[in-house]
Scaffold this active site. Structure first.
Site, PDB file in Angstrom:
ATOM      1  N   THR A  49      47.597  49.388  -8.036  1.00  0.00           N
ATOM      2  CA  THR A  49      46.246  48.923  -8.305  1.00  0.00           C
ATOM      3  C   THR A  49      45.842  49.338  -9.704  1.00  0.00           C
ATOM      4  O   THR A  49      46.383  50.307 -10.254  1.00  0.00           O
ATOM      5  CB  THR A  49      45.242  49.481  -7.277  1.00  0.00           C
ATOM      6  N   SER A 103      42.393  49.594 -10.117  1.00  0.00           N
ATOM      7  CA  SER A 103      41.039  50.052  -9.818  1.00  0.00           C
ATOM      8  C   SER A 103      41.063  51.512  -9.392  1.00  0.00           C
ATOM      9  O   SER A 103      41.654  51.861  -8.367  1.00  0.00           O
ATOM     10  CB  SER A 103      40.428  49.198  -8.705  1.00  0.00           C
ATOM     11  N   TRP A 130      41.846  48.267  -0.611  1.00  0.00           N
ATOM     12  CA  TRP A 130      41.469  49.608  -0.119  1.00  0.00           C
ATOM     13  C   TRP A 130      42.501  50.145   0.879  1.00  0.00           C
ATOM     14  O   TRP A 130      42.217  51.037   1.654  1.00  0.00           O
ATOM     15  CB  TRP A 130      40.070  49.575   0.493  1.00  0.00           C
ATOM     16  N   TYR A 171      39.506  42.530   1.556  1.00  0.00           N
ATOM     17  CA  TYR A 171      38.734  41.637   0.695  1.00  0.00           C
ATOM     18  C   TYR A 171      39.558  40.408   0.332  1.00  0.00           C
ATOM     19  O   TYR A 171      39.851  40.144  -0.825  1.00  0.00           O
ATOM     20  CB  TYR A 171      38.315  42.422  -0.544  1.00  0.00           C
ATOM     21  N   GLY A 201      48.592  44.987  -5.798  1.00  0.00           N
ATOM     22  CA  GLY A 201      47.184  44.788  -5.468  1.00  0.00           C
ATOM     23  C   GLY A 201      46.842  45.517  -4.180  1.00  0.00           C
ATOM     24  O   GLY A 201      46.910  44.965  -3.090  1.00  0.00           O
ATOM     25  N   CYS A 236      31.686  30.312  -3.445  1.00  0.00           N
ATOM     26  CA  CYS A 236      33.073  30.324  -2.976  1.00  0.00           C
ATOM     27  C   CYS A 236      33.195  29.683  -1.597  1.00  0.00           C
ATOM     28  O   CYS A 236      34.127  28.902  -1.335  1.00  0.00           O
ATOM     29  CB  CYS A 236      33.604  31.751  -2.947  1.00  0.00           C
ATOM     30  N   LEU A 247      58.951  48.619   0.601  1.00  0.00           N
ATOM     31  CA  LEU A 247      57.948  47.589   0.344  1.00  0.00           C
ATOM     32  C   LEU A 247      57.144  47.910  -0.909  1.00  0.00           C
ATOM     33  O   LEU A 247      56.656  49.029  -1.068  1.00  0.00           O
ATOM     34  CB  LEU A 247      56.989  47.474   1.536  1.00  0.00           C
ATOM     35  N   LEU A 248      56.996  46.911  -1.772  1.00  0.00           N
ATOM     36  CA  LEU A 248      56.095  47.001  -2.907  1.00  0.00           C
ATOM     37  C   LEU A 248      54.902  46.085  -2.640  1.00  0.00           C
ATOM     38  O   LEU A 248      55.079  44.904  -2.329  1.00  0.00           O
ATOM     39  CB  LEU A 248      56.788  46.560  -4.198  1.00  0.00           C
TER      40      LEU A 248
END
Length: 431
Positions: A234, A236, A216, A171, A213, A402, A209-210
């Site tokens: 995340t 969510s 999915w 996304y 966000g 957008c 690695l970080l």
């Protein structure tokens, strides 16, 4: 909610309960507006529309504009009253209410985006603080506010997003091999974008690695397939649930940890940090803390790769305190930075420096076009998930709004590489 997958990113399962959509979204009522303000607003609106390269049919009253994309205003009185009372929020709400429409809303919105600075007379622009709506305090991105803001958008329904995203469930802007692009190219273009970011951050075997966000989970999966050990954050719950399923389906649970965690609460030391279109949810007042967190978590010699939607600096300054339709309906608490803000915030508050910056705005316009077309094609499926007609008009307007921003050049998207001050010489001159 129990989620299963049928292949890469495909959400489903015949015996699985479907996530219910939100409660029916009533068309917003026409707001109160004084007689004087309504009269002045009507005059300004009609004068502005008549000077634009549009064909605006104002009900039975005739047509305004100098020719171009067509829009039809079915209820001029309500349309004008909304805009007089609430500006561009009213313009968007009028679309939700079905008071105006266009065969090609992107073309209409692109004209408006390209002329946005001329729509309001200069004296009124200077008085923006007196008439423009202010952001609600509840939308501020405190730790609790950020959780609420993220969940209002990303926890709507994984199934909703699956209707218009490609099978990678990515996304954010893709990067295509060539423009224009077709729908069959989107998944490959998303992988191209992810690989560019992972290459920028030098992610490979053994990299710690970080990711800030998760989305999915596609970037985390792709990084783990390179041999990286990934911690991804995340806020969510819906995204985390599906990301865990997708990571397990890929056989990578030993390399990927998906945490429900605010970036401010993250701990550890990482060789690379990647964050894709998450800074937009941070809020201007928290940008220094966001970059300080990147600096705190990055190991010596590490690299940060960011992808961010940006806007021109002067426009960002002029609108940074304005409450917009996007804030009210889509991204509460959102704020787009400029390239200059990214560079200056890193320099003033951290030891990090931007050493590369590349823009891909035209690619985001194409990405959004493909999402919008797919959303329209699957309107019946979206309705079956419980999302009513007003909601579908809202999301059609959001995607078109957008797309128009990127098509007009009002918005852009950039990939940034940041390194510590001592490592900045490596990338000098590459920008």
């Amino acid at each position: 909610m129990t989620t299963t997958t049928n292949g890469a990113g495909d959400i489903g399962g015949a015996d699985r309960p479907v996530t219910a959509g939100p409660a029916p979204l009533a068309a917003p009522a026409v707001p109160p507006c004084s007689r004087t303000r309504a009269a002045v607003g009507r005059l300004l609106i009609r004068r502005a529309l008549d000077r634009l390269p549009l064909q605006v049919r104002m009900g039975p009253e005739g047509t305004l504009g100098r020719g171009g994309p067509a829009m039809a205003v079915y209820d001029p009185a309500a349309f004008e009253r909304r805009i007089a009372a609430e500006g561009l929020i009213g313009f968007g709400e009028s679309y939700l209410a079905g008071e105006w429409d266009a065969r090609d809303p992107v073309a209409v919105l692109t004209v408006l985006a390209g002329h946005v600075t001329a729509l309001v007379p200069a004296p009124l622009q200077r008085l923006r603080g007196l008439w423009a709506a202010r952001r609600p305090a509840a939308d501020h991105n405190t730790p609790d506010g950020s959780r609420t803001n993220v969940r209002r958008h990303y926890d709507l329904s994984n199934e909703l997003f699956a209707q218009f995203l490609d099978p990678t469930m990515t996304y954010s802007s893709a990067v295509f091999s060539a423009l224009p692009a077709g729908p069959d190219q989107l998944a490959a273009a998303q992988h191209r974008k992810i690989d560019m970011l992972l290459d920028l951050a030098a992610v490979g075997p053994g990299t710690r690695l970080l990711e800030i966000g998760t989305g999915w989970g596609e970037l985390a999966i792709r990084a783990a397939r390179r041999g990286a050990r990934v911690v991804t954050l995340t806020l969510s719950r819906e995204q985390r649930e599906l990301a865990l399923v997708r990571v397990a389906a890929a056989g990578l649970t030993d390399l990927v940890e998906v945490r429900l965690c605010d970036y401010r609460e993250a701990e550890g030391s990482y060789d690379a940090i990647v964050s894709v279109e998450m800074i937009e949810a941070v809020g201007a007042e928290y940008w220094p803390e966001y970059f300080a967190t990147l600096d705190r978590l990055l190991a010596p010699g590490g690299r940060v790769a960011l992808q961010a939607i940006t806007m021109p600096h002067e426009r960002m300054l002029a609108t940074r305190d304005t409450y917009t339709w996007i804030h009210k309906y889509i991204f509460p608490g959102g704020m787009l930075p400029s390239v200059r803000v990214v560079e200056e915030t890193a320099r003033r508050h951290t030891g990090l420096r931007v050493i590369r910056c590349e823009g891909y705005g035209a690619h985001y316009a194409q990405t959004l076009r493909l999402w919008r077309e797919r959303f329209a094609e699957r309107a019946d499926r979206v309705a079956a998930l419980g999302f009513d007609e007003t909601f579908r008009r809202m999301w059609t307007f959001y995607l078109a709004y957008c797309e128009a921003g990127f098509a007009s050049g009002y918005l852009d998207v950039h990939q940034f590489l940041l390194t510590s001050r001592t490592g900045a010489a490596e990338g000098a001159g590459s920008r």
